[in-house]
Design an enzyme around this catalytic site. Structure first.
Site, PDB file in Angstrom:
ATOM      1  N   THR A  47     -20.049 -49.183  81.590  1.00 15.93           N
ATOM      2  CA  THR A  47     -21.106 -49.501  80.625  1.00 15.93           C
ATOM      3  C   THR A  47     -21.939 -50.618  81.245  1.00 15.93           C
ATOM      4  OG1 THR A  47     -19.878 -51.293  79.559  1.00 15.93           O
ATOM      5  CG2 THR A  47     -19.503 -49.057  78.707  1.00 15.93           C
ATOM      6  N   ASP A  70     -14.290 -42.355  80.624  1.00 22.94           N
ATOM      7  CA  ASP A  70     -14.226 -42.985  79.307  1.00 22.94           C
ATOM      8  C   ASP A  70     -12.810 -42.906  78.731  1.00 22.94           C
ATOM      9  OD1 ASP A  70     -14.759 -43.420  76.396  1.00 22.94           O
ATOM     10  OD2 ASP A  70     -16.832 -43.348  77.116  1.00 22.94           O
ATOM     11  N   ILE A  71     -12.388 -43.984  78.082  1.00 27.32           N
ATOM     12  CA  ILE A  71     -11.031 -43.964  77.512  1.00 27.32           C
ATOM     13  C   ILE A  71     -10.916 -43.065  76.283  1.00 27.32           C
ATOM     14  CG2 ILE A  71     -10.285 -46.220  78.415  1.00 27.32           C
ATOM     15  CD1 ILE A  71     -10.788 -47.367  75.565  1.00 27.32           C
ATOM     16  N   ALA A  93     -10.278 -52.139  78.512  1.00 33.42           N
ATOM     17  CA  ALA A  93     -11.576 -51.513  78.203  1.00 33.42           C
ATOM     18  C   ALA A  93     -11.971 -51.776  76.757  1.00 33.42           C
ATOM     19  CB  ALA A  93     -11.499 -50.001  78.438  1.00 33.42           C
ATOM     20  N   THR A 143      -7.423 -60.225  71.359  1.00 37.93           N
ATOM     21  CA  THR A 143      -8.185 -61.474  71.296  1.00 37.93           C
ATOM     22  C   THR A 143      -7.757 -62.334  70.108  1.00 37.93           C
ATOM     23  OG1 THR A 143     -10.404 -62.330  70.842  1.00 37.93           O
ATOM     24  CG2 THR A 143      -9.965 -60.107  70.080  1.00 37.93           C
ATOM     25  N   ASP A 144      -7.972 -63.636  70.244  1.00 37.96           N
ATOM     26  CA  ASP A 144      -7.659 -64.537  69.121  1.00 37.96           C
ATOM     27  C   ASP A 144      -8.629 -64.335  67.954  1.00 37.96           C
ATOM     28  OD1 ASP A 144      -9.952 -65.674  70.260  1.00 37.96           O
ATOM     29  OD2 ASP A 144      -9.113 -67.692  70.431  1.00 37.96           O
ATOM     30  N   GLU A 145      -9.748 -63.639  68.214  1.00 38.31           N
ATOM     31  CA  GLU A 145     -10.739 -63.465  67.141  1.00 38.31           C
ATOM     32  C   GLU A 145     -10.208 -62.617  65.979  1.00 38.31           C
ATOM     33  OE1 GLU A 145     -14.742 -63.701  69.884  1.00 38.31           O
ATOM     34  OE2 GLU A 145     -14.814 -62.949  67.866  1.00 38.31           O
ATOM     35  N   TYR A 168     -16.916 -56.659  65.916  1.00 37.83           N
ATOM     36  CA  TYR A 168     -16.098 -56.678  67.153  1.00 37.83           C
ATOM     37  C   TYR A 168     -14.642 -56.994  66.832  1.00 37.83           C
ATOM     38  CZ  TYR A 168     -13.786 -58.839  71.182  1.00 37.83           C
ATOM     39  OH  TYR A 168     -12.855 -59.193  72.139  1.00 37.83           O
ATOM     40  N   LYS A 172     -11.119 -54.813  67.119  1.00 36.94           N
ATOM     41  CA  LYS A 172      -9.960 -55.225  67.930  1.00 36.94           C
ATOM     42  C   LYS A 172      -8.708 -55.327  67.052  1.00 36.94           C
ATOM     43  CE  LYS A 172      -9.850 -56.323  71.779  1.00 36.94           C
ATOM     44  NZ  LYS A 172      -9.628 -55.539  73.038  1.00 36.94           N
ATOM     45  N   ASN A 198     -12.245 -66.696  77.569  1.00 34.31           N
ATOM     46  CA  ASN A 198     -12.092 -66.810  79.027  1.00 34.31           C
ATOM     47  C   ASN A 198     -13.399 -67.231  79.673  1.00 34.31           C
ATOM     48  OD1 ASN A 198      -9.685 -64.439  80.277  1.00 34.31           O
ATOM     49  ND2 ASN A 198      -9.719 -65.372  78.267  1.00 34.31           N
TER      50      ASN A 198
HETATM   51  P1  NAD Z   1     -16.196 -56.915  79.557  1.00 37.44           P
HETATM   52  O1  NAD Z   1     -17.181 -56.501  78.535  1.00 37.44           O
HETATM   53  O2  NAD Z   1     -16.624 -57.815  80.657  1.00 37.44           O
HETATM   54  O3  NAD Z   1     -15.565 -55.628  80.249  1.00 37.44           O
HETATM   55  C1  NAD Z   1     -15.237 -54.471  79.519  1.00 37.44           C
HETATM   56  C2  NAD Z   1     -15.088 -53.326  80.523  1.00 37.44           C
HETATM   57  O4  NAD Z   1     -14.687 -52.166  79.780  1.00 37.44           O
HETATM   58  C3  NAD Z   1     -16.379 -52.980  81.250  1.00 37.44           C
HETATM   59  O5  NAD Z   1     -16.120 -52.828  82.624  1.00 37.44           O
HETATM   60  C4  NAD Z   1     -16.823 -51.667  80.622  1.00 37.44           C
HETATM   61  O6  NAD Z   1     -17.536 -50.832  81.507  1.00 37.44           O
HETATM   62  C5  NAD Z   1     -15.480 -51.065  80.231  1.00 37.44           C
HETATM   63  N1  NAD Z   1     -15.608 -50.112  79.128  1.00 37.44           N
HETATM   64  C6  NAD Z   1     -16.288 -50.285  77.969  1.00 37.44           C
HETATM   65  N2  NAD Z   1     -16.191 -49.174  77.217  1.00 37.44           N
HETATM   66  C7  NAD Z   1     -15.410 -48.296  77.895  1.00 37.44           C
HETATM   67  C8  NAD Z   1     -14.920 -46.997  77.624  1.00 37.44           C
HETATM   68  N3  NAD Z   1     -15.226 -46.359  76.490  1.00 37.44           N
HETATM   69  N4  NAD Z   1     -14.140 -46.401  78.554  1.00 37.44           N
HETATM   70  C9  NAD Z   1     -13.841 -47.027  79.722  1.00 37.44           C
HETATM   71  N5  NAD Z   1     -14.272 -48.250  80.018  1.00 37.44           N
HETATM   72  C10 NAD Z   1     -15.051 -48.888  79.126  1.00 37.44           C
HETATM   73  O7  NAD Z   1     -14.979 -57.537  78.743  1.00 37.44           O
HETATM   74  P2  NAD Z   1     -13.981 -58.705  79.157  1.00 37.44           P
HETATM   75  O8  NAD Z   1     -14.554 -59.988  78.735  1.00 37.44           O
HETATM   76  O9  NAD Z   1     -13.524 -58.503  80.545  1.00 37.44           O
HETATM   77  O10 NAD Z   1     -12.778 -58.378  78.148  1.00 37.44           O
HETATM   78  C11 NAD Z   1     -11.744 -57.482  78.537  1.00 37.44           C
HETATM   79  C12 NAD Z   1     -10.791 -57.337  77.379  1.00 37.44           C
HETATM   80  O11 NAD Z   1     -10.263 -58.614  77.026  1.00 37.44           O
HETATM   81  C13 NAD Z   1     -11.440 -56.795  76.108  1.00 37.44           C
HETATM   82  O12 NAD Z   1     -10.543 -55.922  75.501  1.00 37.44           O
HETATM   83  C14 NAD Z   1     -11.680 -58.025  75.251  1.00 37.44           C
HETATM   84  O13 NAD Z   1     -11.632 -57.687  73.893  1.00 37.44           O
HETATM   85  C15 NAD Z   1     -10.499 -58.885  75.656  1.00 37.44           C
HETATM   86  N6  NAD Z   1     -10.692 -60.344  75.565  1.00 37.44           N
HETATM   87  C16 NAD Z   1     -11.782 -60.935  76.142  1.00 37.44           C
HETATM   88  C17 NAD Z   1     -11.892 -62.330  76.090  1.00 37.44           C
HETATM   89  C18 NAD Z   1     -13.062 -63.044  76.729  1.00 37.44           C
HETATM   90  O14 NAD Z   1     -13.205 -64.254  76.521  1.00 37.44           O
HETATM   91  N7  NAD Z   1     -13.893 -62.395  77.521  1.00 37.44           N
HETATM   92  C19 NAD Z   1     -10.899 -63.092  75.459  1.00 37.44           C
HETATM   93  C20 NAD Z   1      -9.820 -62.432  74.880  1.00 37.44           C
HETATM   94  C21 NAD Z   1      -9.723 -61.060  74.955  1.00 37.44           C
HETATM   95  O1  DAU Z   2     -12.056 -65.729  71.572  1.00 36.06           O
HETATM   96  C1  DAU Z   2     -12.050 -64.646  72.439  1.00 36.06           C
HETATM   97  C2  DAU Z   2     -13.394 -63.960  72.424  1.00 36.06           C
HETATM   98  O2  DAU Z   2     -14.311 -64.813  73.096  1.00 36.06           O
HETATM   99  C3  DAU Z   2     -13.379 -62.582  73.061  1.00 36.06           C
HETATM  100  O3  DAU Z   2     -12.572 -61.738  72.310  1.00 36.06           O
HETATM  101  C4  DAU Z   2     -14.791 -62.000  73.161  1.00 36.06           C
HETATM  102  O4  DAU Z   2     -14.764 -60.785  73.873  1.00 36.06           O
HETATM  103  C5  DAU Z   2     -15.680 -62.983  73.888  1.00 36.06           C
HETATM  104  O5  DAU Z   2     -17.002 -62.498  73.919  1.00 36.06           O
HETATM  105  C6  DAU Z   2     -15.630 -64.347  73.212  1.00 36.06           C
HETATM  106  O6  DAU Z   2     -16.266 -64.307  71.909  1.00 36.06           O
HETATM  107  P1  DAU Z   2     -17.243 -65.497  71.426  1.00 36.06           P
HETATM  108  O7  DAU Z   2     -18.130 -64.975  70.389  1.00 36.06           O
HETATM  109  O8  DAU Z   2     -16.473 -66.727  71.154  1.00 36.06           O
HETATM  110  O9  DAU Z   2     -18.024 -65.739  72.846  1.00 36.06           O
HETATM  111  P2  DAU Z   2     -19.570 -65.969  73.165  1.00 36.06           P
HETATM  112  O10 DAU Z   2     -19.625 -66.360  74.605  1.00 36.06           O
HETATM  113  O11 DAU Z   2     -20.429 -64.863  72.708  1.00 36.06           O
HETATM  114  O12 DAU Z   2     -19.919 -67.262  72.300  1.00 36.06           O
HETATM  115  C7  DAU Z   2     -19.201 -68.474  72.455  1.00 36.06           C
HETATM  116  C8  DAU Z   2     -19.768 -69.471  71.459  1.00 36.06           C
HETATM  117  O13 DAU Z   2     -21.107 -69.821  71.883  1.00 36.06           O
HETATM  118  C9  DAU Z   2     -19.924 -68.943  70.055  1.00 36.06           C
HETATM  119  O14 DAU Z   2     -19.660 -69.984  69.137  1.00 36.06           O
HETATM  120  C10 DAU Z   2     -21.398 -68.533  69.954  1.00 36.06           C
HETATM  121  C11 DAU Z   2     -22.068 -69.519  70.873  1.00 36.06           C
HETATM  122  N1  DAU Z   2     -23.285 -69.021  71.559  1.00 36.06           N
HETATM  123  C12 DAU Z   2     -23.191 -67.852  72.257  1.00 36.06           C
HETATM  124  C13 DAU Z   2     -24.298 -67.349  72.906  1.00 36.06           C
HETATM  125  C14 DAU Z   2     -24.203 -66.033  73.666  1.00 36.06           C
HETATM  126  C15 DAU Z   2     -24.471 -69.746  71.512  1.00 36.06           C
HETATM  127  O15 DAU Z   2     -24.531 -70.829  70.899  1.00 36.06           O
HETATM  128  N2  DAU Z   2     -25.560 -69.245  72.172  1.00 36.06           N
HETATM  129  C16 DAU Z   2     -25.528 -68.056  72.847  1.00 36.06           C
HETATM  130  O16 DAU Z   2     -26.581 -67.647  73.394  1.00 36.06           O
END
Ligand code: NAD
Ligand code: DAU
Length: 356
Positions: A47, A70-71, A93, A143-145, A168, A172, A198
Site C-alpha cells: 500500500t 494481500d492478507i 500488516a 497496539t496500546d491504542e 483504527y 485493531k 514506535n
Molecule cells: P505501516 O503502515 O508502516 O506498515 C504496514 C504495512 O502493511 C505496509 O507495508 C503495508 O503495505 C502493509 N499492508 C497494509 N495492508 C495490507 C494488506 N491488506 N495485505 C498485506 N499487506 C498490507 O505500519 P507500522 O507502523 O509498521 O505498524 C505495523 C504493525 O504494528 C501494525 O499492525 C500496527 O497496528 C502495529 N503497531 C504500530 C505502532 C507504531 O507506532 N507504528 C505501535 C504499535 C503497534
Molecule cells: O500507540 C501506538 C500507535 O501509535 C500505533 O498503533 C499507530 O499505528 C501509530 O500511528 C501511533 O498512533 P498515534 O496516533 O499516537 O501516532 P501519530 O504519529 O499519528 O500521532 C502522535 C501524536 O501526535 C498524536 O497525539 C497526534 C499528534 N500529531 C500527529 C500528527 C500526524 C500532531 O500533533 N500533528 C500531526 O501532524
C-alpha cells in the site's frame, strides 16, 4: 551428523505479513541478521505505506522471500502455507494511521479485521486441522491504542478493558478479539503484543516524528494538533523487534504482552526537541485544529514482559530521537522518494531485474 541434526532443528520459517512497512521491515532485517538459519517469507500488498526500499539491505539474502499480495486473499495465503510450511506467522500488516481511519474507516475493517481472520483461519487449517506435528505460533502485532485513553495518571496493563476510540483502534481491538477467539475456541497457539508508539528508521512521514523532521528540513510549518499536550509513550523500533522475538520464542500460549518503555513525552516537547536538533526556529510551530476523538495519553506498564521474558527497553528517548533524526538526515534520498512517489516504482524495477 549430530551437528546437522542440531542445525536442522534450528531452521525455522517465519511468515511475516506487512514486512515492507515501518516496523515490519525493521523486524525482517533484525531477524535475518540474528538467525542465519531462519527463512522469512514476507507478504506485503505494498500500500502507500509499504516500501521495498526499506528492505534493500536484505534484497539478495537467500533467506528472504518477498511476495506482493494481500492478507485478505484466501487462496494466496493458503498457497503460501502449502508451499513454505511456516512454523510461525507474525501479522504486522495493517492500515496503521489514525487520521486516515477518521477519513476512510472502511479499508481498516478489510485489512485489520478481515485480513486477520483470514490469516487465523488458514493457520488453523494447516496447524490444527491437518497432521502438522511441528512447533508453531500465530503472533498478532497489536497496539496500546486498543485500551483507549488515560488521564493524567495510571498505566495500561494487560487486564485493562478494551476501549478503543478511533476507527483504527476499533479495528485493531476487533482483530485482537478474533485472535483470542481462535485460541479459546480452537486452541490455536497465539500471542498478542500491544506496543506503544514506535519511532526510528523507515517510518512513513505521516506519523508525528518523521513528519515533523521532514517539515522542519523543508522549513515548512509543523502542524501540532490541539494544545500539543497529548502524551505518547515512545519506544525505539529495535526494542520492539527484540520484544517480538522474545514473545515469538518464549511467550506463553494465549498470552498478551504489553510493550512500552516509560518514555512519556508531550507532542509539543517532541516537536521542540526536533527543531532544536535541526537548528530550526520554534516559529515554525503551527497549532492546528485537534484530531477528532484525540486520545489524551497512552502509557504502558511493561511489568509482565519484563518479569516473564526478561525484556526491557535499551534505548532511552534522548538517545533514540538523536539516532532517528540522524538517520533521516543521512537518508534524505529515501525521504525524497517517499514524498515524490518514486518509491512506488522500486517494485517494478526489481521485477524487471528478475526477469532479465
Ligand atoms: P505501516 O503502515 O508502516 O506498515 C504496514 C504495512 O502493511 C505496509 O507495508 C503495508 O503495505 C502493509 N499492508 C497494509 N495492508 C495490507 C494488506 N491488506 N495485505 C498485506 N499487506 C498490507 O505500519 P507500522 O507502523 O509498521 O505498524 C505495523 C504493525 O504494528 C501494525 O499492525 C500496527 O497496528 C502495529 N503497531 C504500530 C505502532 C507504531 O507506532 N507504528 C505501535 C504499535 C503497534
Ligand atoms: O500507540 C501506538 C500507535 O501509535 C500505533 O498503533 C499507530 O499505528 C501509530 O500511528 C501511533 O498512533 P498515534 O496516533 O499516537 O501516532 P501519530 O504519529 O499519528 O500521532 C502522535 C501524536 O501526535 C498524536 O497525539 C497526534 C499528534 N500529531 C500527529 C500528527 C500526524 C500532531 O500533533 N500533528 C500531526 O501532524
Amino acid at each position: 551428523m549430530e551437528e546437522l541434526t542440531t542445525q536442522n532443528k534450528n531452521e525455522k520459517t517465519i511468515f511475516v505479513t506487512g514486512g515492507a512497512g515501518f516496523i515490519g521491515s525493521n523486524f525482517v532485517i533484525y531477524m535475518l541478521k540474528k538467525y542465519p538459519n531462519y527463512k522469512i517469507v514476507n507478504l506485503d500488498s505494498l500500500t502507500y505505506a509499504g516500501n521495498l526500499e526499506n528492505l534493500k539491505s536484505v534484497e539478495s539474502n537467500p533467506n528472504h522471500i518477498f511476495i506482493k499480495g494481500d492478507i485478505t486473499d484466501v487462496k494466496l495465503i493458503d498457497g503460501i502455507f502449502e508451499t513454505h510450511d511456516p512454523n510461525y506467522l507474525i501479522n504486522f500488516a495493517a492500515e496503521s494511521h489514525v487520521d486516515r481511519s477518521i477519513e476512510n474507516p472502511a479499508v481498516f475493517l478489510d485489512t485489520n479485521i478481515k485480513g486477520t481472520q483470514v490469516l487465523l483461519d488458514i493457520s488453523k487449517k494447516y496447524w490444527l486441522d491437518s497432521m502438522y506435528q511441528g512447533e508453531y505460533k500465530y503472533l498478532q502485532v497489536s497496539t496500546d491504542e486498543v485500551y483507549g485513553s488515560l488521564g493524567e495518571t495510571g498505566y495500561f496493563h494487560e487486564s485493562t478493558p478494551l476501549a478503543p476510540n478511533s476507527p483504527y483502534s476499533a479495528s485493531k481491538a476487533s482483530a485482537d478479539l478474533f485472535v483470542r477467539a481462535y485460541h479459546e475456541t480452537f486452541g490455536l497457539n497465539v500471542n498478542i503484543t500491544r506496543c506503544s508508539n514506535n519511532y526510528g528508521p523507515y517510518q512513513f512521514p505521516e506519523k508525528l516524528i518523521p513528519l515533523m523532521i521532514s517539515k522542519a528540513l523543508e522549513d515548512s510549518n509543523l502542524p501540532v494538533y490541539g494544545d500539543g499536550l497529548n502524551v505518547r509513550d515512545w519506544l525505539y523500533v529495535d526494542d520492539h523487534c527484540v520484544a517480538i522475538d522474545l514473545v515469538l520464542h518464549d511467550g506463553k500460549p494465549g498470552e498478551i504482552y504489553n510493550v512500552g518503555g516509560h518514555n512519556e513525552k508531550t507532542n509539543i516537547d517532541i516537536v521542540k526537541i526536533i527543531l532544536q536538533e535541526l537548528n530550526k526556529p520554534e516559529s515554525l510551530i503551527n497549532y492546528v485544529e485537534d484530531r477528532l476523538g484525540h486520545d489524551r495519553r497512552y502509557a504502558i506498564e511493561p511489568q509482565k514482559i519484563k518479569e516473564e521474558l526478561g525484556w526491557s527497553p535499551s534505548v532511552m528517548f534522548e538517545e533514540g530521537i538523536k539516532k532517528t533524526i540522524q538517520w533521516y538526515l543521512s537518508n534524505q534520498d529515501w525521504l525524497y522518494k517517499v514524498k515524490n512517489g518514486d518509491y512506488k516504482n522500486y517494485y517494478d524495477l526489481l521485477c524487471s531485474r528478475t526477469v532479465k
